[in-house]
Design a protein around this motif. Structure first.
Motif, PDB file in Angstrom:
ATOM      1  N   PHE A 161       0.826  -1.205   0.000  1.00 29.65           N
ATOM      2  CA  PHE A 161       0.000   0.000   0.000  1.00 29.65           C
ATOM      3  C   PHE A 161       0.862   1.258   0.000  1.00 29.65           C
ATOM      4  N   ILE A 162       0.280   2.323  -0.529  1.00 24.85           N
ATOM      5  CA  ILE A 162       0.945   3.631  -0.592  1.00 24.85           C
ATOM      6  C   ILE A 162       0.094   4.632   0.176  1.00 24.85           C
ATOM      7  N   PRO A 163       0.713   5.339   1.140  1.00 23.92           N
ATOM      8  CA  PRO A 163       2.128   5.319   1.542  1.00 23.92           C
ATOM      9  C   PRO A 163       2.415   4.217   2.559  1.00 23.92           C
ATOM     10  N   ASP A 164       3.709   3.849   2.659  1.00 23.06           N
ATOM     11  CA  ASP A 164       4.139   2.875   3.660  1.00 23.06           C
ATOM     12  C   ASP A 164       5.653   3.026   3.881  1.00 23.06           C
ATOM     13  N   TYR A 165       6.169   2.191   4.742  1.00 25.59           N
ATOM     14  CA  TYR A 165       7.550   2.247   5.247  1.00 25.59           C
ATOM     15  C   TYR A 165       8.570   2.222   4.105  1.00 25.59           C
ATOM     16  N   GLY A 402       7.757  13.292   1.893  1.00 20.09           N
ATOM     17  CA  GLY A 402       6.763  12.255   1.687  1.00 20.09           C
ATOM     18  C   GLY A 402       7.019  11.380   0.483  1.00 20.09           C
ATOM     19  N   ILE A 403       7.759  11.880  -0.509  1.00 14.60           N
ATOM     20  CA  ILE A 403       8.007  11.125  -1.730  1.00 14.60           C
ATOM     21  C   ILE A 403       8.641   9.766  -1.440  1.00 14.60           C
ATOM     22  N   PRO A 419       1.213  10.987  -5.085  1.00 12.84           N
ATOM     23  CA  PRO A 419       0.259  11.507  -4.109  1.00 12.84           C
ATOM     24  C   PRO A 419       0.915  11.916  -2.795  1.00 12.84           C
ATOM     25  N   CYS A 420       2.188  11.574  -2.625  1.00 12.95           N
ATOM     26  CA  CYS A 420       2.905  11.888  -1.389  1.00 12.95           C
ATOM     27  C   CYS A 420       3.789  13.124  -1.519  1.00 12.95           C
TER      28      CYS A 420
END
Length: 457
Positions: A161-165, A402-403, A419-420
């Motif tokens: 999933f986005i966003p994640d670690y 966030g990217i 989206p980040c």
């Protein structure tokens, strides 16, 4: 043809005018374009997002004077012994004769027994199926655990999933025994993973699902009943890899010390294909020990333990021995009560300060020690993660753009399509005085920008 022309970070378009005018954007793109000054070396594989940010900070003097900076980027909790109600960490460790020897790559049996006992006491009381030491593999850190899991997966579609670690990016890039399939989550929905989302992923052929829970970087947790429904949907259909490193930082139950774990919903510990990853790093505030574990079905654990012989060699034995008394269930419950109370206070302080600066926190974190901060309402020049990060460096503050949480192992999406892009991850893991210093620096950035740039219409 040059190497950068042959292999671009962006396959859809070239750098925009805004990007070309930003030094930090150019640095980011160059780090991911595949420039290879040495035969056989691909430097883009060398670091995660947090490390890249630290390298940029070192260029501004962070390495020479780390105490003069506010590092709100590192995903680590404060490690001092002055949290009220928390037990003191060992300052010395006795090394037994066993500790001088090579240890089993799955970990020493007494620690595996203690971990199984902790899960049974906190999540499996009254259930017929109980964990044993054979359901536990001890690994030298969470990343090592994830790499071991990846090494034993079969040919599969792996959903994430986005966003994640950020470190998942490397895990998803290194191995070719599975194909990684991204699935973006909605900001408007608080980045929640709905059971229906899992059903859709499995219906399109995904047989392995990887996620952090509690969620890094958004600070949200999926708990029952949704978590139980997700596990019911996946049972006998897909393997769930649940990164539960932030399970102790749970603010949804009034800081009573309870943790959210998929272990509570498992029917049969040897039949439900659920792998739980946790360790001493976050909730026991011992990141330097590199002691973590994977809990799951015996057959998975046997393979995960064995592959440590060629991947990492196993976990430091003296630290494993020292960890055993920390995992007594009642002691852990009291420790989690102290942890949750302390970190919730810090969360509330940071959110209050950010609110005073004009930030709108749409989704207050109910877990972890992260805030996923939206910059889109800030003035032009600081309303994206990379430019804001650059301004922070000038104030001796570190955050993570966030990217980096837009996991992009195949590098198919453009920087400005993410989206980040307009987010940063801000950590309230450090001590309160560090948080105050960092927020003072961010406040100066906001004031200077408001005086210099008009807001974008």
């Amino acid at each position: 043809m040059s190497s950068s022309a042959a292999r671009r970070f962006s396959t859809s378009k070239g750098p925009s005018a805004s990007e070309l005018g930003s030094k930090i954007h150019r640095q980011f793109r160059n780090a991911h374009e595949g420039h290879r000054p040495h035969a056989g070396l691909d430097p883009s594989r060398a670091s995660t997002g947090v490390v890249w940010c630290t390298e940029r900070a070192n260029e501004h003097g962070f390495a020479e004077d780390p105490h003069g900076w506010a590092n709100l980027g590192q995903g680590a909790p404060e490690v001092d012994d002055d949290i009220e109600g928390s037990f003191d960490r060992p300052k010395q460790i006795d090394v037994s004769m066993t500790g001088r020897e090579y240890g089993p790559t799955a970990g020493i049996k007494p620690l595996r027994v203690a971990i199984a006992n902790l899960y049974n006491a906190h999540h499996r009381q009254g259930k017929e199926s109980q964990y044993t030491w054979e359901n536990v593999a001890v690994v030298p850190g969470g990343r090592a655990g994830l790499i071991r899991i990846a090494a034993v997966l079969n040919n599969a579609y792996l959903g994430f999933f986005i966003p994640d670690y950020t470190a998942y990016n490397e895990m998803l890039s290194l191995f070719r025994n599975f194909s990684a399939i991204p699935s973006p989550l909605s900001e408007d929905d608080g980045y929640h993973i709905h059971p229906e989302k899992i059903e859709e992923e499995i219906a399109r052929g995904t047989s392995v699902i990887l996620t952090s829970n509690p969620r890094n970087p958004t600070g949200q947790v999926v708990k029952n009943p949704d978590l139980a429904r997700i596990q019911d949907i996946a049972r006998d259909r897909a393997t769930l890899i649940m990164d539960e490193f932030y399970g102790g930082y749970n603010y949804t139950s009034d800081c009573d010390g309870t943790t959210v774990s998929a272990a509570a919903n498992i029917v049969d510990v040897n039949e439900d294909d659920v792998l739980l990853v946790d360790g001493l790093t976050k909730r026991f505030r011992l990141p330097g020990w590199r002691v973590a574990w994977i809990v799951g079905p015996k057959e998975f654990i046997a393979a995960i333990g064995s592959c440590g012989s060629y991947l990492d060699g196993g976990t430091n034995v003296p630290f494993q021995e020292a960890a055993i008394p920390m995992l007594e269930p009642n002691r852990v419950l009291k420790e989690m009560q102290a942890l949750q109370t302390h970190f919730r206070t810090k969360r509330d302080y940071v959110i209050g300060r950010l609110g005073d600066m004009g930030f709108k926190i749409k989704n207050v974190p109910d877990s972890t020690f992260y805030i996923w901060l939206d910059l889109s309402d800030l003035p032009q020049g600081i309303n994206d993660g990379l430019n804001f990060f650059q301004k922070c460096l000038q104030e001796k503050v570190i955050v993570v753009p966030g990217i980096f949480f837009d996991l992009n192992p195949a590098k198919r999406r453009d920087l400005f399509d993410s989206p980040c892009h307009h987010f940063i991850r801000l950590s309230y893991g450090p001590r309160m005085e560090v948080l105050k210093k960092g927020l003072d620096g961010i406040e100066r950035i906001i004031k200077n920008a408001n005086a210099t740039y008009p807001k974008e219409s």
